[in-house]
Design an enzyme around this catalytic site. Sequence first.
Site, PDB file in Angstrom:
ATOM      1  N   CYS A 291       0.885  -1.174   0.000  1.00  0.00           N
ATOM      2  CA  CYS A 291       0.000   0.000   0.000  1.00  0.00           C
ATOM      3  C   CYS A 291       0.919   1.219   0.000  1.00  0.00           C
ATOM      4  O   CYS A 291       0.986   1.972   0.952  1.00  0.00           O
ATOM      5  CB  CYS A 291      -0.898  -0.039   1.243  1.00  0.00           C
ATOM      6  SG  CYS A 291      -2.307   1.046   1.178  1.00  0.00           S
ATOM      7  N   ALA A 292       1.631   1.426  -1.121  1.00  0.00           N
ATOM      8  CA  ALA A 292       2.879   2.192  -1.116  1.00  0.00           C
ATOM      9  C   ALA A 292       2.717   3.699  -1.251  1.00  0.00           C
ATOM     10  O   ALA A 292       3.660   4.435  -0.950  1.00  0.00           O
ATOM     11  CB  ALA A 292       3.793   1.687  -2.234  1.00  0.00           C
ATOM     12  N   PRO A 294       2.058   7.621  -0.663  1.00  0.00           N
ATOM     13  CA  PRO A 294       2.695   8.292  -1.813  1.00  0.00           C
ATOM     14  C   PRO A 294       4.170   7.970  -2.010  1.00  0.00           C
ATOM     15  O   PRO A 294       4.800   8.549  -2.886  1.00  0.00           O
ATOM     16  CB  PRO A 294       2.516   9.777  -1.468  1.00  0.00           C
ATOM     17  CG  PRO A 294       2.579   9.811   0.023  1.00  0.00           C
ATOM     18  CD  PRO A 294       1.923   8.538   0.496  1.00  0.00           C
ATOM     19  N   GLY A 295       4.752   7.086  -1.176  1.00  0.00           N
ATOM     20  CA  GLY A 295       6.074   6.580  -1.499  1.00  0.00           C
ATOM     21  C   GLY A 295       7.182   6.810  -0.493  1.00  0.00           C
ATOM     22  O   GLY A 295       8.308   6.353  -0.703  1.00  0.00           O
ATOM     23  N   ASP A 342      -4.089  -3.715  -6.498  1.00  0.00           N
ATOM     24  CA  ASP A 342      -4.921  -3.676  -5.300  1.00  0.00           C
ATOM     25  C   ASP A 342      -4.403  -4.691  -4.297  1.00  0.00           C
ATOM     26  O   ASP A 342      -4.438  -5.894  -4.548  1.00  0.00           O
ATOM     27  CB  ASP A 342      -6.371  -3.985  -5.690  1.00  0.00           C
ATOM     28  CG  ASP A 342      -7.338  -3.861  -4.529  1.00  0.00           C
ATOM     29  OD1 ASP A 342      -6.885  -3.685  -3.384  1.00  0.00           O
ATOM     30  OD2 ASP A 342      -8.562  -3.952  -4.763  1.00  0.00           O
ATOM     31  N   CYS A 412      -1.513   5.519  10.525  1.00  0.00           N
ATOM     32  CA  CYS A 412      -1.285   6.790  11.199  1.00  0.00           C
ATOM     33  C   CYS A 412      -2.551   7.208  11.945  1.00  0.00           C
ATOM     34  O   CYS A 412      -3.119   8.270  11.697  1.00  0.00           O
ATOM     35  CB  CYS A 412      -0.876   7.857  10.196  1.00  0.00           C
ATOM     36  SG  CYS A 412      -0.255   9.342  11.003  1.00  0.00           S
TER      37      CYS A 412
END
Length: 475
Positions: A291-292, A294-295, A342, A412
């Site tokens: 689930c990368a 924004p990187g 996904d 988070c």
Amino acid sequence: MSDQSRRPRKPAKPYRRPQKDPVRILAFEALRAVDERDAYANLVLPPLLRKAREKAGPEKFAARDAALATELVYGTLRRQGTYDAVLAACVDRPLGEVDPPVLDVLSLGAHQLLGTRIPTHAAVSATVELARVVLGDGRAKFVNAVLRKVAQDGLDGWLERVAPPYNEDPEDHLAVVHSHPRWVVSALWDSLGGGRAGLEELLRADNERPEVTLVARPGRATAEELLGEEAAVPGRWSPYAVRLAEGGEPGLIEAVREGRAGVQDEGSQLVALALANAPVDGSDRLWLDGCAGPGGKAALLGALAAQRGAVLLAAEKQPHRAGLVAKALAGNPGPYQVIAADGTRPAWRPGSFDRVLVDVPCTGLGALRRRPEARWRRRPEDLDGFAPLQRGLLRGALESVRAGGVVGYATCSPHLAETRAVVADVLKQFPEADLVDARPLLPGVPDLGDGPDVQLWPHVHGTDAMYLAVLRRMR
């Protein structure tokens, strides 16, 4: 000729063109974007600041102007709940009946009066002048009348008047005093446990401006290099972290511009490091960030993987976010691949990976310091919307890891419905996995609780409120 006609006429009041204040106009525009477009201040403000500098020139729009604009926007958003309570006591109608642009100007004025050191007269006059420019003379008179009422007392005096007594409704009292929705206060209290003191420390920390933290991507930059920058100090826990003192601009740092370093909260760094530190049985050649986007974590994981001769696959469902991941990983010293996929429906063979991280979408209640508008935008029912996705991503991760490999579940948010409840539910459905004590995987970080999972806190660790559970697939 009548006596009336012979009276000397009162000289007409000279027309005065409203004076434009670029700092306050910019702050107003940012607040309107947050309200009208559900934008995030941290995305809206930088381009507005660049535009202001380009238009006025650096000599007329200095660093102190940018700092004031930033304080006005973030401070107003953080304390919105408190200021709404004060303004409600000063307005002769429900706040819901006040036009949103007018309410934004009033909130900006309230913050200057109650949350900054700007002198009272200057705060009122500057805000009324702003109202003349953006709202017109008629509404400026209304703003002037309301702010003069606000100016009659300080913040502590107003809180005594508008906050419910603590002994009658503790959560409502804390919600007004510390400017959090009541349901968020309740959820944070449940997550923390304990008494009032720790909760108030957390709520206060949510209202403080967070430090800018950089990450030196291994193999491409070092913390020592970043520490050579002005106003840079070492991170607290991550060996790759460097903090910038107030006013430091990451975009001016060469390593950041080149992508060798990035902006990344230290809690986010610790999550990636914990997964990399977790022992695995057997091979350690293929890692997955499921689930990368924004990187940020993917860039750090990719650099760590490259140092060990491993390959990272970074998967992100949304193609535009997959593009952000590819940009973050560009220049990585080792092999990697970025795909749009996904994580709840793995496109790879089951049991393909040695290490898997899923930092799942959530309410973001752990990052309220950085995105203060999120506290007013989120609703308790949002938890129900995230729940299936969070469980699906963790199940997909456990299906993707091989026996003897590890999965890191991160989010988070400290809300128990997004942390321990998710892990407990998935483990019931997946008896092949078990929890690993994550605390030893964060060496040197104190106050990590009873385990086996880890919850970081702004008021304890100086990080976002990141949650981490590490699971090992047994068979």
